[in-house]
Each structure stands twice: as C-alpha cells, then as structure tokens.
Design a protein around this motif. Structure first.
Motif, mmCIF file in Angstrom:
data_model
loop_
_atom_site.group_PDB
_atom_site.id
_atom_site.type_symbol
_atom_site.label_atom_id
_atom_site.label_comp_id
_atom_site.label_asym_id
_atom_site.label_seq_id
_atom_site.Cartn_x
_atom_site.Cartn_y
_atom_site.Cartn_z
ATOM 1 N N ARG A 468 -17.945 -39.737 24.821
ATOM 2 C CA ARG A 468 -17.594 -40.885 23.989
ATOM 3 C C ARG A 468 -16.436 -40.513 23.073
ATOM 4 N NH1 ARG A 468 -22.180 -41.809 22.171
ATOM 5 N NH2 ARG A 468 -22.786 -43.672 23.358
ATOM 6 N N VAL A 469 -15.344 -41.265 23.184
ATOM 7 C CA VAL A 469 -14.202 -41.124 22.287
ATOM 8 C C VAL A 469 -14.428 -42.059 21.098
ATOM 9 C CG1 VAL A 469 -11.717 -41.415 22.014
ATOM 10 C CG2 VAL A 469 -12.649 -40.539 24.170
ATOM 11 N N THR A 470 -14.273 -41.541 19.887
ATOM 12 C CA THR A 470 -14.462 -42.335 18.680
ATOM 13 C C THR A 470 -13.223 -42.212 17.793
ATOM 14 O OG1 THR A 470 -16.861 -41.965 18.714
ATOM 15 C CG2 THR A 470 -15.904 -42.723 16.637
ATOM 16 N N VAL A 471 -12.726 -43.335 17.335
ATOM 17 C CA VAL A 471 -11.581 -43.373 16.426
ATOM 18 C C VAL A 471 -12.023 -44.051 15.139
ATOM 19 C CG1 VAL A 471 -9.267 -44.283 16.017
ATOM 20 C CG2 VAL A 471 -9.882 -43.399 18.282
ATOM 21 N N ARG A 472 -11.925 -43.334 14.030
ATOM 22 C CA ARG A 472 -12.286 -43.860 12.717
ATOM 23 C C ARG A 472 -11.029 -43.949 11.858
ATOM 24 N NH1 ARG A 472 -16.547 -40.373 14.015
ATOM 25 N NH2 ARG A 472 -18.596 -41.410 14.069
ATOM 26 N N SER A 473 -10.997 -44.983 11.001
ATOM 27 C CA SER A 473 -9.819 -45.220 10.183
ATOM 28 C C SER A 473 -10.236 -45.728 8.817
ATOM 29 C CB SER A 473 -8.897 -46.239 10.864
ATOM 30 O OG SER A 473 -7.889 -46.691 9.992
ATOM 31 N N ASP A 474 -9.410 -45.429 7.824
ATOM 32 C CA ASP A 474 -9.663 -45.926 6.474
ATOM 33 C C ASP A 474 -9.423 -47.428 6.365
ATOM 34 O OD1 ASP A 474 -10.240 -43.360 5.661
ATOM 35 O OD2 ASP A 474 -8.222 -42.976 4.875
ATOM 36 N N HIS A 475 -8.651 -48.011 7.288
ATOM 37 C CA HIS A 475 -8.229 -49.398 7.142
ATOM 38 C C HIS A 475 -8.557 -50.267 8.353
ATOM 39 C CE1 HIS A 475 -4.875 -47.101 8.906
ATOM 40 N NE2 HIS A 475 -4.664 -48.174 9.638
ATOM 41 N N SER A 476 -9.429 -49.785 9.256
ATOM 42 C CA SER A 476 -9.784 -50.580 10.420
ATOM 43 C C SER A 476 -11.201 -50.234 10.840
ATOM 44 C CB SER A 476 -8.821 -50.312 11.589
ATOM 45 O OG SER A 476 -9.146 -51.096 12.718
ATOM 46 N N HIS A 477 -11.759 -51.053 11.715
ATOM 47 C CA HIS A 477 -13.111 -50.819 12.186
ATOM 48 C C HIS A 477 -13.146 -49.645 13.168
ATOM 49 C CE1 HIS A 477 -14.388 -54.542 10.300
ATOM 50 N NE2 HIS A 477 -13.344 -55.139 10.851
ATOM 51 N N THR A 478 -14.263 -48.949 13.224
ATOM 52 C CA THR A 478 -14.438 -47.831 14.144
ATOM 53 C C THR A 478 -14.398 -48.333 15.585
ATOM 54 O OG1 THR A 478 -15.753 -46.600 12.544
ATOM 55 C CG2 THR A 478 -15.986 -45.980 14.865
ATOM 56 N N LEU A 479 -13.656 -47.624 16.426
ATOM 57 C CA LEU A 479 -13.550 -47.963 17.837
ATOM 58 C C LEU A 479 -14.171 -46.855 18.670
ATOM 59 C CD1 LEU A 479 -9.858 -49.237 17.986
ATOM 60 C CD2 LEU A 479 -11.916 -50.637 18.149
ATOM 61 N N THR A 480 -14.866 -47.218 19.739
ATOM 62 C CA THR A 480 -15.435 -46.232 20.658
ATOM 63 C C THR A 480 -15.157 -46.653 22.094
ATOM 64 O OG1 THR A 480 -17.597 -47.326 20.824
ATOM 65 C CG2 THR A 480 -17.308 -45.712 19.059
ATOM 66 N N GLN A 481 -15.096 -45.669 22.975
ATOM 67 C CA GLN A 481 -14.958 -45.928 24.406
ATOM 68 C C GLN A 481 -15.539 -44.753 25.176
ATOM 69 O OE1 GLN A 481 -13.616 -48.761 26.277
ATOM 70 N NE2 GLN A 481 -14.938 -47.561 27.588
ATOM 71 N N LEU A 482 -16.313 -45.051 26.214
ATOM 72 C CA LEU A 482 -16.887 -44.010 27.066
ATOM 73 C C LEU A 482 -15.913 -43.635 28.169
ATOM 74 C CD1 LEU A 482 -20.481 -45.493 27.343
ATOM 75 C CD2 LEU A 482 -19.824 -43.452 26.071
ATOM 76 N N VAL A 483 -15.955 -42.361 28.557
ATOM 77 C CA VAL A 483 -15.123 -41.865 29.650
ATOM 78 C C VAL A 483 -15.959 -40.888 30.469
ATOM 79 C CG1 VAL A 483 -14.156 -40.064 28.152
ATOM 80 C CG2 VAL A 483 -12.956 -40.703 30.250
#
Length: 495
Positions: A468-483
């Motif tokens: 699972r790739v997870t991208v967290r940001s101070d100014h946006s919602h957390t995004l995830t995607q499975l690979v």
C-alpha cells in the motif's frame, strides 16, 4: 443584567435535566459493495475463489495457469444457472486486480455506519456475484431490502430511536453503494419488482459508480490483443471475456474517436477489441430500460483529481486509451473547435471512473480519492455519516483543492519504479510511504519536484506481495493505492 440577577436559573431542576439525544438515525441501511468487493465461494469445489488477499493466494491466483479458472463463467452460468458460485460476505481484507488496481475492505465503512445507526441490526450487507450481469441481482436485492426493512421496523431499538425523529415517521431505507453496487441498487429500485420500495427509500448514496461505464473495462478485454502485458493482466482478460458483469462496465458514453467524429461503442466494436458482442448488446438493452426512471433521492460521490482514461481509439483491434473526454451541447451536438475538430476535455476522475460517468446528473459531491479507496477514506466516511444523519437533504459540501496519486498496478521486486503525485510541485509537508499489507515492512520515500505541477517518488519492494502506497500532506486529504509485486516475464509459476 444576567439571567441569574433577574431570577432565572439555567437549570431550575438539576435532577430532572433532559438527556442528550444520541446522534443516530432510526433508518435501515443497506451496504452494496463494488465489483470484486464480495468474497466468492465455489460450492462445487468447496473453496474460496476470490477474496483471500494474502501474498500466497494472490500469487497463485494471478501467476499460475489455473489460478482464475473458477472465476470464468461456464456455459450453464451464461445460460442462467447461477448456483455454482455463492457470494458469502463483503471483502474482508485488501485485494488486488490488474487495471482495477487495489480493493480496500469495507471495515471502516461498516464501522462508520454502525456508529450512526440505532443498533447494529439496522445494517444489511449485500454481497453478490459480481461476475454476473447487474440485472441478475435486481430482484434479489429488492427482496432482501424489503425483508430487512420489515424486520428493522419491529426492532425495539428502531421504535425507541423513532421517538426522537423530527417527524416521528417510520424507518425507511438508505442505500450506501460503492462502484458497481450503485448499478445493482439502481436495478433493485427500478426493476426489482417491489413497486413500493422507492417510496420506502429515504436516500441512495453512490461512491464512484460508473453510471455510463468506464474505458478501463475496454482496456481489460483488449489485453490479449494489445501490446504484451504482464501475466496477471492476461489472466484477467481471459476470465473477463466470459463475464457479463465486466461487459456491463463498458463505456456507454461518447468515447470512440472515429475519424472526424466521436461515437459510442457498438457490439461490433466490442467484438473487435476482444469482448463478447452478445453480452454487450444485452447490456445495452438492459441499461436502456433501467435509465428510463431516475435513481430516487440520489447523492452521487465522484472521485476527482486522479488521472483516468476517458476515451479511446481502436486500430486493428487494439485499444489506445486517452485521458480526455468529449462533450455535447444542449442540442446533442458534439462540441467542436473553429476548425470542426472535437474538443477534448481532461476532467480526470478516481483512476477508474471519470467524473462525468460517476453521476447521472450534473451535480455530484467531489472527493479526492482513488476508486478502490472511495469507501474507506476519511473524507468519504464523514460524508457517509452526514448523509445517514440527515432528516432533510441539505445539498453537498464543496471539496477543497487536493492531490492526485498515480501508481503502477504491477511492479517487480528489487526493481525501482516511480509514483506521481499530481496537483502540486511543492514537496513541503508531503510524506510518502510504502507498506506491505501482510507484514511489518514499511519504508519512506523521498518526494521531489518533477515539473508540470507534479511530484515524483522512486520506490522498491523486497518481495512478491501486496503493498500500500500512502501519501500524506499538511494541506490535502490522505491518498492510498494498492500495488501488487510479482515476477517479470509472462511464464506461469508452478501450481
């Protein structure tokens, strides 16, 4: 002068202070999952054929010769005999498929719903055999929803909660449907044989439902005829060619660039790209009947900001998909530039369903999320909870600007590969990690600017498996995607 000085007390009878009414709904909720969102059990072989998402099971399913054989529809099943495979429950763990990429389980969604209903008995989950046509589930879901509502209306928790409702009305149904589940819900309400079910429905929320189909389905069916792709993609194409459910997801909007014009797919086009023209013709007829009536009390959720294929060209049986779509004006005329060329609109979507297809009406609530995670992200869960607690439709909130995430759906262990984070070229406050789904492996990745309003990160994984790739940001919602990570080449592994 204060109230106390005037002789008033904020609590004249401390021992008799009224209780706070819990924020719950007395309605009954039906949860309908998306394609590949139900565990499938082969009754003839006494084994699960879809839904055991661990590295060993995924490797056997996608990389061995017979791993997906049980998912292919038999001639008897295509003729209407549907007893061999049974949908036992909603997806319990994360799963993966080529093109559709990752499928997150529905635990978070169910937990959110349980926190907003008067009792857990108010929740009905409706797993179904997603290989079959949408039409096959209409009467089954309608009957299940009716039985569920009847039982719930006599439940003591419903009776107690009803007393706190604004208008003291009877409990009604609320459907929460993800992806293909929205089409199944649509069919149940309009073609399910229960003519009172619409009146007994307070609302329908759909999350990333492809009301007009998806070009991704054309890519799936075309895999065996296009450029060489990894083995899992070929495995899916072979099975999908027999599935009416996949043909129900083929695009029904203006998507095929044909010389100077753009048109919808025909059964002959579907046969040319590798599908079954009879299954597609049956699908066209079904949706033509279904869409004569609108979906009642509908709140569509559309995933946005993610790179999504929206149109295609077909050359010698090979699909060439593009990330732009086309539009018609109010008179039904294709929008063209001053030279007569069709205008192209890059509207993006959730990575599988472009935004226009995610709603049968122009109004939709936008959420920055990938398709498989639309029913599990924090923003979506808050939206679901708010919808369940509404006594009146207040209209959708507006989504803030957010990021997009573009991840390969198949990679190789020990080989570097890139992800793209779209919507910004500023890496400040953005964190990227990759974690194994079924082990403790977790690594961070450095994010750097890549120009053209996007960031890039390079990752590797140590072994075959689901990550699972997870991208967290101070100014946006957390995004995830499975690979999914598997071996290179097109050779089958040993059984």
């Amino acid at each position: 002068m204060t109230d106390q000085a005037q002789g008033y007390s904020p609590n004249p009878s401390p021992g008799l202070e009224p209780q706070l009414v819990p924020a719950v709904t007395h309605d009954a909720v039906v949860v309908v999952p998306g394609i590949m969102g139900s565990e499938l059990y082969d009754t003839s072989r006494n084994e699960v054929i879809w839904g055991l998402a661990n590295s060993r099971w995924l490797t056997r399913a996608w990389l061995t010769r017979s791993g997906l054989d049980s998912l292919r529809l038999t001639p008897d099943e295509l003729a209407g005999e549907h007893g061999r495979v049974r949908a036992r429950r909603l997806l319990e763990t994360a799963a993966w498929s080529p093109f559709f990429k990752g499928f997150e389980p529905y635990h978070k969604l169910l937990n959110t719903i349980e926190s907003t209903v008067a009792h857990h008995s108010a929740i009905l989950t409706f797993p179904y055999d997603w290989r079959l046509p949408v039409s096959a589930h209409a009467r089954t879901l309608a009957a299940a929803a009716r039985d569920h509502l009847t039982r719930w209306r006599s439940h003591p928790a419903q009776i107690a909660a009803r007393a706190h409702a604004v208008d003291d009305r009877e409990a009604r149904l609320v459907f929460i449907a993800h992806s293909m589940g929205g089409l199944v819900t649509y069919a149940a309400l309009n073609l399910g044989g229960d003519h009172d079910l619409t009146d007994d429905t307070r609302g329908v929320m759909t999350l990333g439902t492809p009301f007009q189909g998806s070009v991704v389905a054309a890519n799936i069916l075309n895999t065996l005829q296009g450029a060489p792709l990894p083995l899992p993609h070929n495995r899916l194409a072979t099975a999908a060619a027999t599935m009416p459910g996949v043909h129900d997801l083929l695009p029904r909007f203006l998507c095929l660039e044909d010389g100077p014009t753009v048109r919808t797919l025909t059964p002959a086009d579907v046969a040319d790209l590798g599908g079954d023209k009879e299954l597609f013709a049956a699908s066209q007829n079904f949706f033509g009947d279904l869409y004569r009536q609108p979906l009642p009390h509908h709140r569509p959720i559309a995933g946005i900001g993610q790179e999504t294929v929206q149109s295609l060209q077909l050359h010698a049986g090979v699909v060439h998909a593009s990330e732009y779509c086309f539009r018609e004006d109010s008179n039904g005329e294709l929008k063209r530039d001053k030279h007569g060329r069709p205008l192209r609109y890059p509207v993006k979507g959730d990575g599988t369903v472009h935004r226009v297809s995610a709603s049968p009406v122009r109004r939709a609530m936008p959420i920055h999320a990938q398709h498989g995670a639309l029913a599990s992200g924090k923003q979506a869960l808050r939206t679901v909870a708010d919808f369940l607690l509404e006594d009146d439709h207040l209209g959708p909130d507006q989504a803030d600007d957010g990021l997009g995430l573009n991840v390969p759906d198949y990679v190789h262990p020990h080989t570097k590969w890139d992800i793209a984070i779209t919507g910004t070229d500023d890496a400040t406050g953005i964190e990227c990690t990759i974690s194994a789904v079924d082990s403790d492996y977790t690594r961070s990745a450095r994010v750097h600017a890549d120009g053209d309003d996007r960031l890039r990160a390079t990752l590797t994984v140590p072994d075959t498996g689901l990550y699972r790739v997870t991208v967290r940001s101070d100014h946006s919602h957390t995004l995830t995607q499975l690979v999914f990570a598997g071996p290179d080449g097109t050779e089958y592994l040993d059984e």
